[in-house]
Design a protein around this motif. Sequence first.
Motif: not given
Length: 256
Positions: A10-15
Motif C-alpha cells: 500500500s504505497v502513498i506519498p510521504l507527508d
Amino acid sequence: MTSLPLFYRSVIPLDRDAHRAWHLAQPQRFAFARASHIVPALAEEIGAACRHLPVVFLPESLGPVPVFLVGAAPGQCALIDDAGTWTGRYLPAYLRRYPFIMGESEGSEPLVCIDTETDLLRRDAADPAEASLPLFTGDGRETPLLQERIRLVADYAESARRTAAFGRLLQDLKLLRALTIQVHHPLTGESHVLHGALGIDEAALAALPEDAFARLRREGWLATIYAHLVSLQALSDFLVPGSPPTAPAAPMDDAA
C-alpha cells in the motif's frame, strides 16, 4: 498504484504533516522478503555482490531485468532467519530501500512514498520495548535518518533507469540465453529446478562484432557483464551436492 513492486502492498506519498509522528523500526528486519527466492538487483551493485549472490536475468515486457538469487526454491529465502535478520554477506539495495520508494505519476514531479502496511513503520514510539527512530522532528523537519533514506530512494531510481537500459542492450545484442538451474534447499536437502532465468552467453559475447563490443566498453558495461558471469559461481551455495559450480546451465525453450 495498480501494480505494485515486489514486497510493497500500500504505497502513498510521504507527508511531513500526516507522518510527522511516524517512526522507522531499528534495526531494520527483513521478514517481509522471507517468501521470495529472488530480489531485484541494480546493474551498479552486481560487481560488489558477485562473490556472494548469483545474478540472473528475468524476461519482462520492457526488457530483461537482473535479480539476485537468494533461495533454493521458489517462495523461500535462504538468507533471512526467523528473527528477520539478513544473514547474507551482501545486502541488496532493494531491501535497504524498503519501505520507501520513488512514486511517479504523469504530469507531476516524482515523490518519495512509503508502504503504509509494513511492520517497519510505526505511527508513534509508544512501545519502549521496540526500538525505532523518528522520520521527522517535532517541527516537521526531516531527521538525518529520513534524509539518508530519501537519498537512497533517489539514487535507486536513477540506477534503476540505467539498469533497464543495460537489460535492453543485452537483449538487442542477443547476448542472453535461457538457463535451467538445479539447486537444493540448504535446510531440507530437497532438489529444485529453477526455470525462466536468462544468463549472458559467453560464446555470443566473444563473437560480438568489434563495434558492438566497443559500445559495451564505451558505456561501461564490460565490468558488469564479467561480474554477472563471476556471480554464477556463487550458485555453489545452492547447487545440488556433486554438481560442479562452473558447469554451464542447460539451455531451455520453456519459461515458467
